[in-house]
Design a protein around this motif. Structure first.
Motif, mmCIF file in Angstrom:
data_model
loop_
_atom_site.group_PDB
_atom_site.id
_atom_site.type_symbol
_atom_site.label_atom_id
_atom_site.label_comp_id
_atom_site.label_asym_id
_atom_site.label_seq_id
_atom_site.Cartn_x
_atom_site.Cartn_y
_atom_site.Cartn_z
ATOM 1 N N TRP A 153 30.119 52.704 41.746
ATOM 2 C CA TRP A 153 30.823 51.461 41.413
ATOM 3 C C TRP A 153 30.626 51.165 39.942
ATOM 4 N N LYS A 154 31.704 50.785 39.279
ATOM 5 C CA LYS A 154 31.645 50.435 37.859
ATOM 6 C C LYS A 154 32.371 49.114 37.674
ATOM 7 N N GLU A 155 32.084 48.488 36.559
ATOM 8 C CA GLU A 155 32.821 47.259 36.265
ATOM 9 C C GLU A 155 33.730 47.511 35.077
ATOM 10 N N ILE A 156 34.934 47.013 35.183
ATOM 11 C CA ILE A 156 35.857 47.125 34.057
ATOM 12 C C ILE A 156 36.343 45.715 33.734
ATOM 13 N N ILE A 157 36.407 45.415 32.447
ATOM 14 C CA ILE A 157 36.863 44.075 32.059
ATOM 15 C C ILE A 157 38.305 44.169 31.570
ATOM 16 N N VAL A 158 39.146 43.389 32.198
ATOM 17 C CA VAL A 158 40.561 43.332 31.795
ATOM 18 C C VAL A 158 40.918 41.866 31.619
ATOM 19 N N ASN A 159 41.367 41.537 30.451
ATOM 20 C CA ASN A 159 41.735 40.163 30.146
ATOM 21 C C ASN A 159 40.616 39.180 30.559
ATOM 22 N N GLN A 160 39.414 39.521 30.154
ATOM 23 C CA GLN A 160 38.219 38.683 30.350
ATOM 24 C C GLN A 160 37.801 38.541 31.807
ATOM 25 N N LYS A 161 38.384 39.344 32.701
ATOM 26 C CA LYS A 161 37.951 39.297 34.091
ATOM 27 C C LYS A 161 37.349 40.650 34.475
ATOM 28 N N THR A 162 36.263 40.591 35.254
ATOM 29 C CA THR A 162 35.585 41.832 35.640
ATOM 30 C C THR A 162 36.112 42.318 36.985
ATOM 31 N N TYR A 163 36.442 43.595 37.040
ATOM 32 C CA TYR A 163 36.961 44.187 38.273
ATOM 33 C C TYR A 163 35.999 45.258 38.787
ATOM 34 N N GLN A 164 35.752 45.206 40.098
ATOM 35 C CA GLN A 164 34.940 46.248 40.726
ATOM 36 C C GLN A 164 35.803 47.482 40.894
ATOM 37 N N THR A 165 35.307 48.566 40.325
ATOM 38 C CA THR A 165 36.130 49.768 40.205
ATOM 39 C C THR A 165 35.358 50.981 40.709
ATOM 40 N N ILE A 166 36.058 51.864 41.396
ATOM 41 C CA ILE A 166 35.428 53.126 41.793
ATOM 42 C C ILE A 166 36.330 54.292 41.382
ATOM 43 N N LEU A 167 35.692 55.343 40.870
ATOM 44 C CA LEU A 167 36.432 56.547 40.490
ATOM 45 C C LEU A 167 36.295 57.552 41.623
#
Ligand code: URA
Length: 234
Positions: free
Chosen positions: A185-199
């Motif tokens: 699990w990684k976090e990505i910030i898009v437009n100041q919001k953090t999204y839980q992301t999995i590759l």
């Protein structure tokens, strides 16, 4: 107005003219600070607007060679957003992502964790088929990553699933290796919001390397576990 998009390392990844031409209105009214879920109509409007912007992209070899734009498929209200690489031949013909062999496998992967495909939202990094299905060039990935970030901002998913190295590179840059980074699990910030992301591996890769499916199965189980932990109904 121009927006200078930055990646996680604060490097500039592209400049885009303000997509939404926001007018700033000053009124003698109290400012409403409560958070509201964007409603379905707002999302549809923003998605149409983004699609129009992408359909007017200029100076793009991908667009020149493709027969049509392939924007997205599925439910814009879904808590799960899946990002692939780019359209193949079948997708280019039908104007929908993941409708060829890789799409058949993707549907099975989702079913394996009890998710029906129409209940997720699916897009790609590039929205036009690369000639001969080649991998998009780094410059193309960078160019389209600006649109992808806006797409994520509009859909605002609870979980973002990036399938394959192109999706990973679009959001995390060129330095990571999918074989090392998948299943975390990684976090990505898009437009100041953090999204839980999995590759995770791309289904087309799994069709070529079926022995790697065991790793994808682990990733899928992690995704199901997180959905249950977050009490996401899908
Ligand atoms: N591969 C992708 O990455 N996307 C598609 O839509 C089809 C195949």
């Amino acid at each position: 107005m121009e927006i200078d998009y930055k990646n996680q390392n604060n490097n500039s990844i592209g400049v885009l003219n303000d997509l939404f031409e926001i007018d700033y209105i000053f009124e003698n009214e109290p400012i409403k600070r409560t958070f509201e879920e964007p409603n379905f109509k707002d999302k549809q409007f923003s998605l149409e607007k983004l699609k129009n912007i992408i359909s007017e992209v200029s100076n793009c070899d991908l667009k020149k060679n493709a027969s049509k734009i392939v924007f997205s498929d599925g439910d814009p209200q879904s808590p799960i957003m899946i990002v692939g690489e780019g359209p193949g031949q079948k997708e280019d013909e039908l104007g929908k992502p993941f409708v060829g062999d890789a799409g058949v496998l993707l549907n099975k992967m989702l079913e394996a964790i009890n998710i029906k495909r129409p209940n997720v939202y699916i897009t790609n990094v590039v929205n036009y088929r690369p000639p001969n299905n080649r991998k998009p060039e780094p410059s193309e990935i960078n160019k389209y990553s600006v649109f992808l970030r806006e797409h994520i901002n509009i859909i605002d998913p609870k979980i973002l699933i990036l399938m394959g190295s192109t999706a990973m590179e679009a959001l995390f840059g060129q330095t990571l290796k999918i074989s090392k980074e998948r299943g975390k699990w990684k976090e990505i910030i898009v437009n100041q919001k953090t999204y839980q992301t999995i590759l995770t591996f791309h289904p087309a890769y799994l069709l070529r390397q079926p022995d790697q499916k065991k790793y994808s199965w682990n990733d899928l189980k992690m995704i199901r576990k997180r959905i249950d932990e977050l009490k996401i109904s899908i």
